[in-house]
Motif scaffolding. Structure first.
Motif, PDB file in Angstrom:
ATOM      1  N   ASP A 771      69.813  14.840 -36.654  1.00 18.17           N
ATOM      2  CA  ASP A 771      68.368  14.857 -36.891  1.00 18.17           C
ATOM      3  C   ASP A 771      67.978  16.037 -37.777  1.00 18.17           C
ATOM      4  O   ASP A 771      67.077  15.929 -38.628  1.00 18.17           O
ATOM      5  N   GLU A 772      68.673  17.166 -37.641  1.00 21.89           N
ATOM      6  CA  GLU A 772      68.398  18.305 -38.514  1.00 21.89           C
ATOM      7  C   GLU A 772      68.788  17.978 -39.958  1.00 21.89           C
ATOM      8  O   GLU A 772      68.052  18.296 -40.905  1.00 21.89           O
ATOM      9  N   THR A 773      69.941  17.340 -40.099  1.00 24.07           N
ATOM     10  CA  THR A 773      70.385  16.938 -41.433  1.00 24.07           C
ATOM     11  C   THR A 773      69.390  15.985 -42.070  1.00 24.07           C
ATOM     12  O   THR A 773      69.048  16.104 -43.250  1.00 24.07           O
ATOM     13  N   TYR A 774      68.887  15.043 -41.245  1.00 24.59           N
ATOM     14  CA  TYR A 774      67.926  14.066 -41.764  1.00 24.59           C
ATOM     15  C   TYR A 774      66.673  14.769 -42.292  1.00 24.59           C
ATOM     16  O   TYR A 774      66.186  14.474 -43.394  1.00 24.59           O
ATOM     17  N   ASP A 775      66.130  15.706 -41.519  1.00 24.85           N
ATOM     18  CA  ASP A 775      64.893  16.387 -41.915  1.00 24.85           C
ATOM     19  C   ASP A 775      65.092  17.149 -43.235  1.00 24.85           C
ATOM     20  O   ASP A 775      64.246  17.063 -44.141  1.00 24.85           O
ATOM     21  N   VAL A 776      66.193  17.889 -43.349  1.00 19.84           N
ATOM     22  CA  VAL A 776      66.420  18.679 -44.556  1.00 19.84           C
ATOM     23  C   VAL A 776      66.654  17.757 -45.764  1.00 19.84           C
ATOM     24  O   VAL A 776      66.152  18.010 -46.861  1.00 19.84           O
ATOM     25  N   LEU A 777      67.424  16.661 -45.538  1.00 18.54           N
ATOM     26  CA  LEU A 777      67.688  15.727 -46.627  1.00 18.54           C
ATOM     27  C   LEU A 777      66.402  15.109 -47.157  1.00 18.54           C
ATOM     28  O   LEU A 777      66.160  15.060 -48.375  1.00 18.54           O
ATOM     29  N   VAL A 778      65.538  14.642 -46.253  1.00 21.02           N
ATOM     30  CA  VAL A 778      64.313  13.968 -46.679  1.00 21.02           C
ATOM     31  C   VAL A 778      63.390  14.944 -47.395  1.00 21.02           C
ATOM     32  O   VAL A 778      62.834  14.653 -48.462  1.00 21.02           O
ATOM     33  N   ALA A 779      63.212  16.147 -46.836  1.00 15.92           N
ATOM     34  CA  ALA A 779      62.317  17.120 -47.450  1.00 15.92           C
ATOM     35  C   ALA A 779      62.832  17.551 -48.822  1.00 15.92           C
ATOM     36  O   ALA A 779      62.069  17.649 -49.797  1.00 15.92           O
ATOM     37  N   THR A 780      64.137  17.820 -48.934  1.00 19.09           N
ATOM     38  CA  THR A 780      64.692  18.243 -50.217  1.00 19.09           C
ATOM     39  C   THR A 780      64.612  17.125 -51.248  1.00 19.09           C
ATOM     40  O   THR A 780      64.281  17.351 -52.418  1.00 19.09           O
ATOM     41  N   THR A 781      64.910  15.892 -50.823  1.00 18.46           N
ATOM     42  CA  THR A 781      64.826  14.764 -51.752  1.00 18.46           C
ATOM     43  C   THR A 781      63.401  14.576 -52.246  1.00 18.46           C
ATOM     44  O   THR A 781      63.163  14.287 -53.431  1.00 18.46           O
ATOM     45  N   GLU A 782      62.430  14.739 -51.362  1.00 19.87           N
ATOM     46  CA  GLU A 782      61.029  14.589 -51.761  1.00 19.87           C
ATOM     47  C   GLU A 782      60.636  15.667 -52.777  1.00 19.87           C
ATOM     48  O   GLU A 782      59.972  15.396 -53.777  1.00 19.87           O
ATOM     49  N   ALA A 783      61.067  16.903 -52.545  1.00 17.04           N
ATOM     50  CA  ALA A 783      60.762  17.984 -53.487  1.00 17.04           C
ATOM     51  C   ALA A 783      61.420  17.721 -54.846  1.00 17.04           C
ATOM     52  O   ALA A 783      60.808  17.943 -55.899  1.00 17.04           O
ATOM     53  N   ALA A 784      62.672  17.246 -54.821  1.00 19.98           N
ATOM     54  CA  ALA A 784      63.364  16.934 -56.075  1.00 19.98           C
ATOM     55  C   ALA A 784      62.702  15.772 -56.798  1.00 19.98           C
ATOM     56  O   ALA A 784      62.553  15.778 -58.025  1.00 19.98           O
ATOM     57  N   ALA A 785      62.266  14.749 -56.038  1.00 22.01           N
ATOM     58  CA  ALA A 785      61.589  13.608 -56.660  1.00 22.01           C
ATOM     59  C   ALA A 785      60.286  14.048 -57.312  1.00 22.01           C
ATOM     60  O   ALA A 785      59.920  13.571 -58.399  1.00 22.01           O
ATOM     61  N   ASN A 786      59.553  14.960 -56.651  1.00 21.17           N
ATOM     62  CA  ASN A 786      58.324  15.470 -57.258  1.00 21.17           C
ATOM     63  C   ASN A 786      58.625  16.212 -58.562  1.00 21.17           C
ATOM     64  O   ASN A 786      57.894  16.086 -59.555  1.00 21.17           O
ATOM     65  N   ALA A 787      59.699  17.005 -58.568  1.00 21.27           N
ATOM     66  CA  ALA A 787      60.066  17.730 -59.788  1.00 21.27           C
ATOM     67  C   ALA A 787      60.398  16.755 -60.909  1.00 21.27           C
ATOM     68  O   ALA A 787      60.019  16.951 -62.065  1.00 21.27           O
ATOM     69  N   ILE A 788      61.124  15.676 -60.569  1.00 23.87           N
ATOM     70  CA  ILE A 788      61.487  14.677 -61.581  1.00 23.87           C
ATOM     71  C   ILE A 788      60.249  13.959 -62.102  1.00 23.87           C
ATOM     72  O   ILE A 788      60.084  13.731 -63.297  1.00 23.87           O
ATOM     73  N   GLU A 789      59.327  13.624 -61.203  1.00 22.88           N
ATOM     74  CA  GLU A 789      58.156  12.824 -61.588  1.00 22.88           C
ATOM     75  C   GLU A 789      57.101  13.646 -62.312  1.00 22.88           C
ATOM     76  O   GLU A 789      56.547  13.218 -63.323  1.00 22.88           O
TER      77      GLU A 789
END
Length: 866
Positions: A771-789
């Motif tokens: 569950d910790e891995t899931y939270d960090v993965l989702v938050a980091t992916t969202e931040a990276a997606a915002n940077a890309i977009e």
């Protein structure tokens, strides 16, 4: 016994066939190569004799070229017409022929019977479906050669034909190099301090050797009578060619009148003739002719070679004429000798530098100024796009170059020379139109200039000036014209070289990666050092992250040089990338690239190492195509070579077979990929080069990668890559322990998969729960997606992700980009920020002119334990 075991007959023959292939690929002279191959063929077939006959296409005959047990064939130069006898039938039918009993067969070559041969087997030598000769073996006892024997001999013949073809090409290149060496000998003689007659005698001997002719004639123009007068001959009977020839009449007269090369059938003892004009300063001064007793067709290469020799002879004769003309008076002779020496010093500078850099040009102008005892010397070069003369170099008028002075063609002193293409002398500058104000600012009183012309192309203008009024003589003009001729040739050669060098280097640079991608759990760095001259363009490397998380790495070297090498490299690199993205394994990639290389015009060859590195398992699967082995430096400093997975160079043989090797890169280990330019030298074997490389890697385990590459370059190629370009690629895995994860990606949504894989692996190694891995993965992916977009700006956008384990059980994540952020678009935008705040313990966004930075952290049990 199982088939294929070491004692099996077919296995033994296969092993012998491989020995033939090894000999075929060896770098041997033609005779040594064929002799080695015949020894191995007789061993493979258990035969008593073997012979190679090569096809003479012009005469339709097979010529005995090499033999074992039938040496008389070669000694007596046996020739067999195609279609006649045993070998002739093999060549005509392009298929194997078996003769069980020689006594009952049609044998054209009597030596086969005299040797007592009882049975024969022959097969054609084929290159790309074309018969180039015949290979046959014989037995002194009656023997029934089988279909297997025929097939095995044909397989050997295929390899021998290819080896002979390659050897012939190599000898052709060697002959071309020998011709160049002989041409250089003409230049040496032309620049030598010889009396006129001695000079001509030396030059004629070297001309005859250069073109392998029987006669050589030098005829000089008599301007008063408009005739050609024979000045020196070689290979002709006394009194021959002594009659003056009217310009415009006869063989030599037509050459002198048109200024063009001519070939035609000869008369009397000379069957074929070739002649070219000798030109100095754009003016025909004579004719250089050669002849052959046997009928011969002089081709374009012969004409080009003789024209180059004629240029050198014409300059030498002109120098000698000047020298003899001024020998009458001692003072004048001494001055002419000194000036000639100085002109030769100009030639020395011009002819010993492939490129004409500013320093070289300044040295040449300094010598021109000294020769003519002038105060200034300047060079303007033609800018064809603007039809302007541009200041290129100067001594005494350096401000011209600093201010980028330009002169329109047709205006001013230099412009008038360029427009008329004639020398110009102004003893008194007076009211003459001057475009460059610097001439008057410096107080120049007298000027003399000449055009620089090569093959009717205006390259520029060379002129000198004096601060005091001076009467420039005809001798002064002749000296400046000679200097201009040499400078024009040097400029033309330099332009051609620089054009190809720039094109090759630019193409090479554009095809190499701008920057290397980030690799999870590893560092990577590279260097490319271009060679000098035609050496540019062959070496390359590439690093390509794949969607499955693995990373493709490649290091290659195209055999050719210059623009051709860079073009071939680009084709191979693009093909490799396509195959790698299709997830083909290394062996398959090399097999397909071999087909690409074989399909190229000119049958290009290249070496290549291609591997797939898996960051998750630290496994490297690789295969090589004739490329030097990678070097591994373990964390404890031990150096070893990865010598498995070896195969032939790309394009060397059809249907090449490649094998893969696998190794695990231990934590903290360093892997070096390189091209042969760093281990090969003319004065050492490649084994010595590998030993030097291994010794230089001592201490590399603790050295930063950039520093390591710099040290390798300084130590192993201290003078630069003079003979060959060099490429280096180094990869180092992280030492044991959980270090920071730092990744850089292009702003492309497809990279999010690789980001999640790398982050999941890092968190797993840290001991984070699901569950910790899931939270960090989702938050980091969202931040990276915002940077890309949202992040945008000039150039190719990128973003960085940095993840670190803190001292108090927290994991910090930073996502950075260098663009600007647009405002949220639509009513449902901005929810990603809420999501990141909800999943992470801390969240902060900082936006500025340099870009945007998102900082987040979360407490992770595994980080606390670690």
């Amino acid at each position: 016994m199982e088939s294929g075991s070491p004692n099996d007959a077919s296995y033994t023959r296969l092993r012998h066939l491989q020995t033939i292939s090894e000999a075929a690929l060896a770098h041997l002279t033609f005779d040594d190569l064929v002799a080695q191959l015949l020894v191995r063929v007789t061993t493979v077939l258990n035969a008593d004799t073997a012979a190679v006959l090569l096809l003479d296409e012009e005469r339709g005959e097979l010529v005995a070229r090499a033999a074992k047990g039938l040496e008389e064939e070669v000694e007596q130069e046996i020739r067999v017409p195609v279609g006649r006898g045993f070998a002739g039938r093999v060549a005509q039918g392009a298929r194997p022929v078996i003769i069980p009993d020689v006594a009952t067969a049609d044998i054209f070559n009597p030596i086969l019977i005299e040797k007592g041969l009882q049975s024969l087997l022959g097969v054609p030598l084929l290159v790309e479906g074309r018969v180039t000769g015949v290979l046959h073996v014989g037995s002194l006892v009656e023997r029934e050669f089988t279909a297997d024997d025929s097939e095995l001999l044909q397989l050997a013949a295929d390899r021998i034909a290819l080896a002979i073809d390659h050897s012939r090409l190599y000898e052709a290149e060697r002959d071309a190099a020998e011709q160049l060496r002989r041409l250089e000998s003409i230049t040496e003689a032309a620049l030598a301090h010889l009396e006129f007659d001695d000079l001509l005698e030396a030059l004629l001997v070297r001309i005859r050797e250069l073109l392998d002719t029987d006669t050589v004639v030098v005829q000089l123009v008599d301007e008063d009578n408009q005739t050609l007068v024979a000045r020196a001959t070689l290979g002709l009977a006394p009194g021959t060619a002594t009659r003056p020839v009217t310009i415009g009449e006869g063989f030599a007269g037509q050459i002198a009148a048109t200024g063009r090369a001519l070939t035609e059938a000869g008369e009397g003892p000379v069957a074929s003739m070739l002649g070219v004009p000798m030109i100095v300063g754009g003016k025909v001064t004579g004719v250089l002719g050669v002849g052959s007793v046997d009928p011969r067709r002089f081709g374009r290469p012969d004409i080009d070679l003789l024209e180059r020799a004629a240029d050198r002879i014409a300059l030498a004769i002109e120098n000698a004429r000047l020298f003899e003309a001024e020998r009458g008076a001692r003072r004048v002779a001494e001055e002419a000798s000194e000036r000639t020496r100085r002109i030769e010093s100009i030639s020395e500078v011009a002819l010993h530098h492939i490129t004409l850099e500013d320093e070289v040009l300044e040295r040449m102008l300094s010598r021109v100024r000294e020769v003519l005892e002038a105060d200034t010397a300047a060079l303007f070069v033609t800018d064809e796009s603007t039809q302007m003369l541009v200041s290129r170099a100067a001594k005494g008028l350096e401000e011209q170059v600093e201010r980028d002075v330009e002169v329109p063609i047709g205006r001013g002193f230099a412009g008038t020379i360029a427009a008329t293409r004639e020398p110009l002398i102004l003893d008194d500058l007076g009211d003459f139109e001057v475009v460059s104000p610097l001439l008057r600012e410096h107080g120049i009183q007298s000027l003399m200039g000449v055009p620089l012309i090569v093959e009717d192309r205006l390259l520029g203008v060379l002129f000198v000036g004096t601060l005091a009024r001076r009467h420039f003589t005809g001798d002064d003009r002749a000296l400046l014209e000679l200097a201009g001729d040499r400078l024009a040739v040097a400029l033309d050669h330099a332009r051609l070289y620089e054009r190809e060098h720039v094109v090759a280097a630019t193409l090479q640079r554009t095809l190499l990666p701008d920057r290397l991608p980030s690799i999870q759990g590893a560092e990577i760095a590279s260097r490319y050092i271009p060679g000098q001259g035609a050496a540019v363009g062959g070496d390359w490397y590439d690093v390509l992250p794949l969607r499955d998380g693995r990373v493709a790495i490649a290091m290659g070297d195209v055999v050719s040089r210059g623009v051709r090498a860079a073009s071939v490299m680009g084709q191979l690199r693009n093909a490799l990338r396509a195959y790698a993205l299709e997830r083909f394994e290394p062996r398959t990639v090399l097999e397909r690239l071999n087909g690409v290389a074989r399909s190229m015009e000119g049958r290009e060859m290249a070496t290549l190492l291609f591997g797939l590195y898996d960051p998750e398992t630290s496994a490297l699967v690789y295969a090589t195509a004739g490329h030097p082995p990678p070097v591994v430096v373990a964390a404890d400093g031990a150096v070893s070579l990865l010598e498995e997975g070896r195969g032939p160079p790309l394009g060397a043989v059809p249907d090449a077979v490649f094998v893969e090797a696998r190794t695990n890169i231990e934590p903290g280990a360093t892997v070096l990929l390189y091209t042969d330019g760093i281990v090969e030298r003319r004065d050492m074997w490649i084994e010595e080069g590998l030993e030097r490389l291994a010794a230089t890697l001592d201490g590399a385990a603790d050295e930063e990668l950039d520093g390591l590459l710099d040290r390798l370059v300084r130590t192993l190629i201290p003078g630069g890559a003079e003979q060959d370009d060099v490429a280096l690629l180094v990869l180092r895995t992280e030492a044991s322990g959980i270090g920071p994860l730092v990744l850089r990606f292009p702003a492309d949504p497809t990279v999010l998969v690789s980001l999640r894989q790398a982050l999941r692996q890092w968190l797993g190694a840290l001991g984070a729960e699901e569950d910790e891995t899931y939270d960090v993965l989702v938050a980091t992916t969202e931040a990276a997606a915002n940077a890309i977009e949202h992040a945008y700006g000039p150039g190719d956008a990128t973003f960085e992700v940095e993840v670190r384990a803190g001292d108090h059980g927290d994991v910090g994540v930073v996502v950075r980009d260098s663009g600007s952020w647009r405002p949220p678009r639509g009513h449902n935008r901005g929810r990603g920020t809420l999501l990141m705040q909800e999943l992470m313990d801390d969240f902060k966004v900082t936006t500025g002119e340099m870009g945007t930075e998102v900082r987040m952290s979360k407490r992770v049990i595994g980080a606390l334990v670690a």
